[in-house]
Design an enzyme around this catalytic site. Structure first.
Site, PDB file in Angstrom:
ATOM      1  N   GLU A 129       0.798  -1.225   0.000  1.00 29.21           N
ATOM      2  CA  GLU A 129       0.000   0.000   0.000  1.00 29.21           C
ATOM      3  C   GLU A 129       0.835   1.283   0.000  1.00 29.21           C
ATOM      4  O   GLU A 129       0.397   2.291  -0.538  1.00 29.21           O
ATOM      5  CB  GLU A 129      -0.927  -0.004   1.226  1.00 29.21           C
ATOM      6  CG  GLU A 129      -1.964  -1.119   1.241  1.00 29.21           C
ATOM      7  CD  GLU A 129      -2.978  -0.974   0.119  1.00 29.21           C
ATOM      8  OE1 GLU A 129      -3.390   0.160  -0.171  1.00 29.21           O
ATOM      9  OE2 GLU A 129      -3.340  -2.006  -0.470  1.00 29.21           O
ATOM     10  N   SER A 132     -50.191 -26.631  41.885  1.00 23.27           N
ATOM     11  CA  SER A 132     -49.814 -27.003  43.253  1.00 23.27           C
ATOM     12  C   SER A 132     -48.474 -26.436  43.692  1.00 23.27           C
ATOM     13  O   SER A 132     -48.095 -26.583  44.854  1.00 23.27           O
ATOM     14  CB  SER A 132     -49.797 -28.524  43.388  1.00 23.27           C
ATOM     15  OG  SER A 132     -51.102 -29.042  43.213  1.00 23.27           O
TER      16      SER A 132
END
Length: 841
Positions: free
Chosen positions: A86, A464
């Protein structure tokens, strides 16, 4: 000489005009130039990550995947690969590379093509942080000036560090750390030279040069990078040739999830978005550490799935998922193509039936593998008729399947099994009794099938499971575990119901005056109603509100004693936790801490603790209660230790430690029963299956079943964990039904009804057994204020006998019986009940 003079004048004029143009351009764009000093404290956009308490990644949210790295954490060859490709003169120029610009211009003039870029790494940083990618002259001018400012502000290494962390590298990966994970599933330090070169070649065209979308282009680009590294002297010829020969094996790797727990991760994600906003939550790199234990969570998930499969198979086989062919068989490629369209569901994956023998089936999977399902994996598949009826047990594979059908199969750990995607729903959650930390949370069988989190969103009738809270209120109103309550039909209906509500036992059997301990252990309905009447409806509701139930969910009639209230599993487990920790209502929480991207803690949980500021926590409990949820098994449980040191927030104590102890003892009888089996007086609790599997006496629990078995529950605890399991259908009107056949393939009309012990209980049993396995049994000593005396089991009075007709019972000091029983005394005269009730009818 005139021409020379003219040339000099022209050059100076052009230079002056050039300088003037630059000055004009600078002042023209100056108002739009950003403040590059922000790069000194730049906040890189990183995703939101959710972790378990032991550091396992649960989930990741955010469009951009990024793993910020310091420059010294990036391998030198990777940095060199970027520079060579680059910006070879990166460390020499001042942000703009004139030589690079001239070289690019020369190439363009001679070839007519833009083969070489002139953007430096600094210019790319400027563009990535401050500018768009629009190809305009003004943007390029801004890019140049910003680059000069950046070079003035930052060192070259600081610029390069920003670059390798910010650059887009395809597949939603930003920066080299994320790219290493996305393409190779590795940390950046573990990349080979070939892999580094591939990554370094991506900035030119990340969408078209990456190895996931274009493997051949990625290899070609890698080779260019390697060539440039060799040309500038970063690698030797031998290294260059070796890297060229290395095959590029890359594929897309999603976030490296260590623990799949989608319901809790969705809760954490929603919390972060609600608190910080979507943009900040998804981009600021927050790390959320939940209270979930990865080990406990995995066990909860597996127990829930196994339990759902068991229910589903009890009710029969609903047929194939699809029919792929009937006459003309598909070829292998076509079969694989069809199966590949189907996404697996949990452990279930699709297969095609290609052959049927007497009691086995041959199938092909999406991978093209041929597998055999033996009779053990098939024989469960009686035909599903409805939730209450199934067909006869099959005798051969042909009774179940046909060639050409697409089916679901799974490996159950022992053999391959025909399966199906369950229609029934389930959920489970567990808490630390001492501080309310959620240790596991499973909101459903499959998050991919339904994101509905039943732990926090589903309000279901409690059945219950309500009874321990009713009896706790009765104990604090003068009842004891030895109190006799009339186990007889209720003939005084609750007129507030609007109809003659006459609750019945299930099964519809009545035994007369029965001790409270037995009534709770055997879940006797009429005894719960009579206990509630003793307390009073208003006082009962007030007590339930103390346990954390929403008053708006509590009906103002006597059906409340049988669990007509609709509540969430999280509310249930929070309430049961009160019995496990000695009477304290601790607040459940699931986020331990939140860290920013730099590991700074910005939020820390401040849980409520199950103790009083002046608590005299037993040092014996502290030293005997190992922390099984952390990394060590030798340290005391942290919440208990905190209580002992008298630090933290203190949870309200809503029932006495003595009441919590007595209810816990009764809930142990739900599992272990009581009496003397050798003399025919033994009796089982409703959860006797738990005792057979877990085989330890420091567990307590309660079954729960609603009318017509629409909801089933099992909730219970040990001194170190509290857990609840719920099973039902999301369709509130659908009943869980019954099974017509037992495990041996024989007709079963007696025990076939689905209920808490049979439907939800096995999930809880498997979970608790796996969590507690290998941990010491913790039998807590009775708290101060508890006494134990021998009572006559028939009357609840004191006795001098020591045979099977008597047993020791616990009492709160002062409530123990003072009178001895006599052999001739009428047992009914000893009965205790609410004065308004029909005592003996």
């Amino acid at each position: 000489m005139k021409w020379l003079k003219r040339i000099v004048i022209a050059i100076f004029s052009l230079a002056f005009l050039g300088i003037g143009a630059i000055v004009v351009a600078y002042f023209y764009v100056l108002p739009d130039l950003p403040d590059v000093s922000t790069l000194k404290n730049v906040q890189l956009q990183t995703p939101l990550r959710i972790y378990s308490s032991d550091g396992k990644l649960i989930s990741q949210f955010g469009e951009k995947r990024r793993i910020p790295l310091k420059l010294d954490e990036v391998p030198k060859p990777l940095l060199q690969a970027f520079i060579a490709t680059e910006d070879a003169r990166f460390y020499e120029h001042g942000g703009i590379d004139p030589i690079g610009v001239l070289r690019a211009a020369l190439v363009m003039l001679t070839t007519g093509e833009k083969k070489q870029g002139a953007s430096t790494i600094t210019m790319q940083v400027a563009r990535n942080f401050f500018l768009t990618r629009d190809k305009t002259i003004i943007r390029k001018v801004k890019e140049i000036f910003i680059s000069y400012h950046i070079e003035e502000l930052l060192t070259k290494d600081e610029i390069l560090e920003l670059y390798v962390n910010r650059i887009y590298l395809g597949q939603r990966a930003y920066g080299v750390g994320a790219a290493a994970q996305v393409y190779f599933g590795k940390d950046v330090k573990d990349l080979t030279l070939s892999e580094m070169s591939m990554i370094a070649g991506l900035p030119k065209a990340p969408s078209t040069l990456n190895p996931v979308t274009s493997p051949s282009r990625a290899v070609a680009r890698r080779n260019v990078v390697l060539m440039r590294m060799n040309e500038v002297g970063y690698i030797s010829q031998a290294e260059y040739q070796a890297a060229l020969q290395e095959p590029l094996i890359a594929k897309y790797h999603g976030a490296e999830i260590d623990l799949y727990a989608p319901y809790i991760s969705e809760m954490a994600r929603d919390y972060m978005v609600q608190k910080y906003g979507e943009e900040e939550a998804y981009t600021n790199g927050y790390n959320v550490y939940t209270t979930i234990s990865s080990d406990i969570q995995l066990k909860a998930q597996q127990a829930l799935r196994n339990n759902v499969y068991a229910y589903d198979e009890r009710h029969g086989y609903r047929g194939p998922a699809a029919v792929l062919w009937t006459d003309k068989k598909l070829d292998l490629v076509e079969i694989k193509t069809e199966l590949a369209k189907v996404i697996s569901v949990q452990e279930l994956y699709p297969a095609a039936v290609i052959g049927i023998a007497d009691q086995q089936v041959n199938v092909i999977t999406a991978k093209g593998e041929t597998k055999v399902i033996a009779w053990n994996g098939l024989k469960w598949a009686r035909k599903f008729i409805n939730d209450k009826r199934q067909g006869s047990p099959p005798k051969s594979a042909a009774d179940i399947l046909k060639v050409g059908e697409r089916i679901w199969i799974r490996d159950n750990g022992e053999y391959l099994q025909l399966s199906q995607v369950p229609e029934v729903a389930s959920a489970t959650v567990s808490l630390d009794p001492q501080n309310g930390a959620i240790r596991s949370l499973v909101g459903g069988y499959s998050f991919s099938q339904s994101q509905y989190n039943r732990i926090t969103q589903a309000k279901r009738q409690l059945g219950s499971n309500i009874k321990p809270f009713i009896y706790a209120a009765a104990l604090e109103k003068g009842f004891t575990l030895a109190t006799l309550i009339n186990n007889a039909p209720i003939n005084q209906p609750d007129i507030s119901q609007g109809t003659a509500w006459r609750p019945k036992n299930s099964p519809d059997i009545y035994g007369g005056p029965t001790r409270l301990r037995v009534g709770l252990a055997q879940s006797i309905n009429v005894m719960s109603v009579r206990a509630m009447r003793h307390v009073g409806l208003d006082a009962t509701i007030a007590q339930l509100i103390k346990f954390g139930f929403n008053p708006n969910d509590l009906p103002r009639n006597e059906s409340i004693a049988l669990g007509s209230s609709s509540v969430t599993p999280l509310q249930v487990v929070t309430a049961f936790n009160v019995f496990a920790n000695g009477g304290f209502l601790v607040e459940p929480f699931y986020i331990d801490r939140v860290e920013d991207a730099y590991a700074n803690v910005i939020e820390k949980a401040n849980p409520t603790l199950a103790c009083k500021p002046s608590s005299n926590v037993s040092q014996a409990l502290v030293s005997s209660n190992p922390m099984i949820f952390g990394e060590t098994s030798t340290q005391p449980n942290e919440p208990v230790a905190q209580c002992f040191e008298q630090t933290g927030r203190y949870a309200p104590q809503i029932i006495s430690e003595q009441t919590a102890f007595l209810i816990t003892e009764a809930l142990k009888s739900v599992i272990w029963g009581g009496g003397d089996w050798s003399h025919g007086t033994g009796w089982q609790g409703t959860a006797w299956r738990a005792a057979k599997l877990i085989k330890r006496h420091d567990i307590a629990g309660k079954t729960g079943t609603t009318n017509e078995s629409r909801d089933t529950w099992f909730s219970g605890f040990s001194p170190i964990i509290t857990s609840t399991f719920w099973v039902g259908f999301d369709d509130h009107g659908r009943q869980l039904g019954r099974t017509a056949w037992n495990a041996n393939g024989e007709p079963d009309q007696i025990t076939g009804a689905e209920a808490g012990a049979k439907t939800a209980g096995p999930g809880w049993n498997e979970f608790m057994n796996s969590v507690l396995k290998g941990t010491p049994e913790i039998i807590l000593a009775p708290p101060q204020g508890i006494v134990s005396v021998r009572i006559d089991l028939a009357t609840g009075k004191l006795t001098r006998k020591t045979d099977y007709t008597s047993a020791f019972e616990y009492f709160i000091s002062g409530t123990e019986p003072k009178e001895y029983t006599s052999e001739t005394q009428d047992e009914n005269s000893l009965f205790i009940d609410a004065p308004t009730d029909d005592l003996f009818q």
